[in-house]
Each structure stands twice: as C-alpha cells, then as structure tokens.
Scaffold this motif. Structure first.
Motif, PDB file in Angstrom:
ATOM      1  N   VAL A 157       0.882  -1.157   0.000  1.00 28.29           N
ATOM      2  CA  VAL A 157       0.000   0.000   0.000  1.00 28.29           C
ATOM      3  C   VAL A 157       0.919   1.205   0.000  1.00 28.29           C
ATOM      4  CG1 VAL A 157      -1.767   1.296   1.219  1.00 28.29           C
ATOM      5  CG2 VAL A 157      -1.818  -1.198   1.247  1.00 28.29           C
ATOM      6  N   GLY A 158       1.045   1.869  -1.118  1.00 31.72           N
ATOM      7  CA  GLY A 158       2.011   2.955  -1.233  1.00 31.72           C
ATOM      8  C   GLY A 158       3.403   2.392  -1.061  1.00 31.72           C
ATOM      9  N   ASP A 159       4.163   2.947  -0.137  1.00 29.57           N
ATOM     10  CA  ASP A 159       5.519   2.481   0.121  1.00 29.57           C
ATOM     11  C   ASP A 159       5.618   1.598   1.348  1.00 29.57           C
ATOM     12  OD1 ASP A 159       7.161   5.501  -0.990  1.00 29.57           O
ATOM     13  OD2 ASP A 159       6.584   3.706  -2.080  1.00 29.57           O
ATOM     14  N   ALA A 160       4.490   1.272   1.966  1.00 30.08           N
ATOM     15  CA  ALA A 160       4.542   0.494   3.208  1.00 30.08           C
ATOM     16  C   ALA A 160       3.921  -0.875   2.995  1.00 30.08           C
ATOM     17  CB  ALA A 160       3.790   1.237   4.318  1.00 30.08           C
ATOM     18  N   ARG A 161       4.301  -1.818   3.814  1.00 24.95           N
ATOM     19  CA  ARG A 161       3.696  -3.150   3.789  1.00 24.95           C
ATOM     20  C   ARG A 161       2.805  -3.278   5.013  1.00 24.95           C
ATOM     21  NH1 ARG A 161       5.235  -6.887  -0.028  1.00 24.95           N
ATOM     22  NH2 ARG A 161       7.146  -6.323  -1.027  1.00 24.95           N
ATOM     23  N   LEU A 162       1.684  -3.947   4.817  1.00 23.82           N
ATOM     24  CA  LEU A 162       0.805  -4.237   5.936  1.00 23.82           C
ATOM     25  C   LEU A 162       1.196  -5.585   6.503  1.00 23.82           C
ATOM     26  CD1 LEU A 162      -2.605  -3.219   4.358  1.00 23.82           C
ATOM     27  CD2 LEU A 162      -1.146  -1.873   5.860  1.00 23.82           C
ATOM     28  N   ARG A 163       1.590  -5.614   7.755  1.00 22.75           N
ATOM     29  CA  ARG A 163       1.946  -6.869   8.422  1.00 22.75           C
ATOM     30  C   ARG A 163       1.344  -6.841   9.808  1.00 22.75           C
ATOM     31  NH1 ARG A 163       8.302  -7.796   7.673  1.00 22.75           N
ATOM     32  NH2 ARG A 163       8.264  -6.300   9.344  1.00 22.75           N
ATOM     33  N   PRO A 164       0.510  -7.831  10.115  1.00 23.00           N
ATOM     34  CA  PRO A 164      -0.062  -7.868  11.459  1.00 23.00           C
ATOM     35  C   PRO A 164       1.031  -7.992  12.514  1.00 23.00           C
ATOM     36  CG  PRO A 164      -1.149  -9.449  10.003  1.00 23.00           C
ATOM     37  CD  PRO A 164       0.040  -8.904   9.276  1.00 23.00           C
ATOM     38  N   VAL A 192      13.363   1.423   2.551  1.00 28.59           N
ATOM     39  CA  VAL A 192      12.633   1.798   3.761  1.00 28.59           C
ATOM     40  C   VAL A 192      13.521   2.743   4.570  1.00 28.59           C
ATOM     41  CG1 VAL A 192      13.388  -0.243   5.059  1.00 28.59           C
ATOM     42  CG2 VAL A 192      11.312   0.919   5.731  1.00 28.59           C
ATOM     43  N   ASN A 193      12.921   3.774   5.114  1.00 25.04           N
ATOM     44  CA  ASN A 193      13.633   4.741   5.926  1.00 25.04           C
ATOM     45  C   ASN A 193      14.141   4.077   7.198  1.00 25.04           C
ATOM     46  OD1 ASN A 193      14.051   6.838   7.954  1.00 25.04           O
ATOM     47  ND2 ASN A 193      13.119   8.219   6.461  1.00 25.04           N
ATOM     48  N   MET A 197      11.410  -2.349  10.439  1.00 18.78           N
ATOM     49  CA  MET A 197      10.572  -3.370  11.060  1.00 18.78           C
ATOM     50  C   MET A 197      11.351  -4.680  11.085  1.00 18.78           C
ATOM     51  SD  MET A 197       6.930  -2.579   9.182  1.00 18.78           S
ATOM     52  CE  MET A 197       6.088  -3.923   9.977  1.00 18.78           C
ATOM     53  N   THR A 198      10.967  -5.561  11.991  1.00 16.17           N
ATOM     54  CA  THR A 198      11.580  -6.880  12.080  1.00 16.17           C
ATOM     55  C   THR A 198      11.612  -7.532  10.703  1.00 16.17           C
ATOM     56  OG1 THR A 198      10.775  -7.141  14.339  1.00 16.17           O
ATOM     57  CG2 THR A 198      11.413  -9.148  13.175  1.00 16.17           C
ATOM     58  N   GLY A 199      12.793  -8.030  10.322  1.00 15.62           N
ATOM     59  CA  GLY A 199      12.947  -8.718   9.047  1.00 15.62           C
ATOM     60  C   GLY A 199      13.476  -7.855   7.923  1.00 15.62           C
ATOM     61  N   ASP A 200      13.494  -6.532   8.105  1.00  8.57           N
ATOM     62  CA  ASP A 200      14.048  -5.661   7.063  1.00  8.57           C
ATOM     63  C   ASP A 200      15.535  -5.926   6.912  1.00  8.57           C
ATOM     64  OD1 ASP A 200      11.593  -4.468   6.613  1.00  8.57           O
ATOM     65  OD2 ASP A 200      12.036  -2.666   7.791  1.00  8.57           O
ATOM     66  N   ALA A 208      28.799   3.319   9.089  1.00  7.10           N
ATOM     67  CA  ALA A 208      28.841   2.470   7.896  1.00  7.10           C
ATOM     68  C   ALA A 208      27.461   2.273   7.256  1.00  7.10           C
ATOM     69  CB  ALA A 208      29.434   1.111   8.252  1.00  7.10           C
ATOM     70  N   TYR A 209      26.396   2.704   7.937  1.00  3.38           N
ATOM     71  CA  TYR A 209      25.037   2.488   7.423  1.00  3.38           C
ATOM     72  C   TYR A 209      24.893   3.054   6.013  1.00  3.38           C
ATOM     73  CZ  TYR A 209      20.005   2.772   6.860  1.00  3.38           C
ATOM     74  OH  TYR A 209      18.732   2.655   6.379  1.00  3.38           O
ATOM     75  N   TRP A 210      24.254   2.276   5.138  1.00  2.00           N
ATOM     76  CA  TRP A 210      24.063   2.687   3.751  1.00  2.00           C
ATOM     77  C   TRP A 210      22.577   2.793   3.405  1.00  2.00           C
ATOM     78  CZ3 TRP A 210      24.607  -1.269  -0.716  1.00  2.00           C
ATOM     79  CH2 TRP A 210      24.402  -0.635  -1.956  1.00  2.00           C
ATOM     80  N   GLN A 211      21.832   1.677   3.542  1.00  2.25           N
ATOM     81  CA  GLN A 211      20.412   1.681   3.197  1.00  2.25           C
ATOM     82  C   GLN A 211      19.696   0.504   3.852  1.00  2.25           C
ATOM     83  OE1 GLN A 211      19.005   0.515  -0.689  1.00  2.25           O
ATOM     84  NE2 GLN A 211      20.894  -0.597  -1.165  1.00  2.25           N
ATOM     85  N   SER A 212      18.357   0.546   3.801  1.00  2.03           N
ATOM     86  CA  SER A 212      17.526  -0.548   4.302  1.00  2.03           C
ATOM     87  C   SER A 212      16.498  -0.896   3.233  1.00  2.03           C
ATOM     88  CB  SER A 212      16.794  -0.147   5.573  1.00  2.03           C
ATOM     89  OG  SER A 212      17.704   0.254   6.564  1.00  2.03           O
ATOM     90  N   ARG A 213      16.100  -2.190   3.200  1.00  3.49           N
ATOM     91  CA  ARG A 213      15.126  -2.657   2.219  1.00  3.49           C
ATOM     92  C   ARG A 213      14.125  -3.576   2.911  1.00  3.49           C
ATOM     93  NH1 ARG A 213      16.232  -0.168  -2.665  1.00  3.49           N
ATOM     94  NH2 ARG A 213      15.162  -1.825  -3.781  1.00  3.49           N
TER      95      ARG A 213
END
Length: 163
Positions: free
Chosen positions: A30-37, A102-103, A108-111, A155-160
């Motif tokens: 939904v847009g740029d976010a995922r719906l996860r219970p 993802v910013n 979120m857990t699992g990113d 060292a942080y670069w990006q998250s997905r």
C-alpha cells in the motif's frame, strides 16, 4: 496514479452497494509500506532469535554457506529461505536492489540493513528490534549487533523491505 484511480473507482462502486471490498491481505503493498499484522512480527522475531541461537558464533567465510563458515549475504539468504520461506538473491549487491527502500526510522523486524565499510565493502544484516540486527560479521561470526553503535552508524548505507 493508475492505482489511485482504480481504488477511487472501487470505493465509488462499493458505496453504491454493487461491490463489496475486503481489506488488503497481510503483506500487500500500500504505497511504500507493507501491511503486516503485529502477530506476524512477533513470530518472525522469535524465528530470527532462534536462528541466532543455532548459528551464533559460526565463523565468517567468504562464499561460505554452512556451519563451518558463512558470509553475510549467504547467512541472510539461508535465514530467509529456512525461517521465512522466501528466496533472496545470493550476493549483497543483488540483495541491495531487492524489495523496496525503507527509511531507517521506520525499520521493522525482518528488514534488510546494508552497510558500506570504508566506502566500498558491502555488508548486510537482518533487523530484529530496538536498533539490533542479526548478521555474520568478519570478526565474530554470526552475532547480534547494535545498529546505533558508532561503527555501524558510520557504515550504514540503506535498508530494504522484502517481506
């Protein structure tokens, strides 16, 4: 834009009583976010901590994919396949183009979290919770580290998000 128009039409039709709509399934974009219970996040977190217990201390070995030695992208690939039933590409650079960006503030857990060490070397880990992530480090093997430590912060670069 097309998605927005389609959603608007569906809402109009449902208001007329001609169409019944259901909420999007868990994991739907939904847009740029995922719906996860939330329950799924708790289960996912338990699986990741269990994976850490089994693999903790396994030494780092470039190209490795076994308990005798594993590299960071191999560990992420193996963890996603065995614990989450999801296939990922093998290398860090391939994984870095997988999923959606993802910013860092919205992890979120699992990113997947990606790093550039010395501006060149790529490294990947899996976000757990409370600024902690699971990964296979060159110095200590499979371990959990703090994302907000000075070393990993610099060292942080990006998250997905791939779930």
């Amino acid at each position: 834009m097309r998605r927005l128009i389609l959603i608007s039409l569906l809402l109009l039709l449902s208001a007329c009583g001609g169409v019944t709509t259901r909420p999007p399934p868990a994991g739907a974009l939904v847009g740029d976010a995922r719906l996860r219970p939330v329950e799924d996040d708790k289960t996912l977190l338990m699986r990741l901590y269990r994976q850490h217990q089994v693999w903790r201390g396994t030494p780092y070995r470039l190209g490795g994919q076994s308990r005798s030695g594993i590299d960071c992208s191999g560990f992420v690939q193996l963890t996603y396949r065995s614990q989450l039933g999801r296939s990922l590409p093998r290398t860090t650079s391939q994984q870095a183009g997988f999923g959606i960006p993802v910013n860092r503030a919205e992890l979120m857990t699992g990113d997947l979290i990606f790093f550039k060490i010395n501006g060149i070397t790529q490294h990947v880990g899996i976000y757990l919770e409370q600024n902690r992530f699971l990964h296979a480090s060159k110095s200590s093997g499979v371990m959990i580290s703090a994302l907000d430590s000075p070393y990993w912060q610099s060292a942080y670069w990006q998250s997905r998000r791939v779930l």
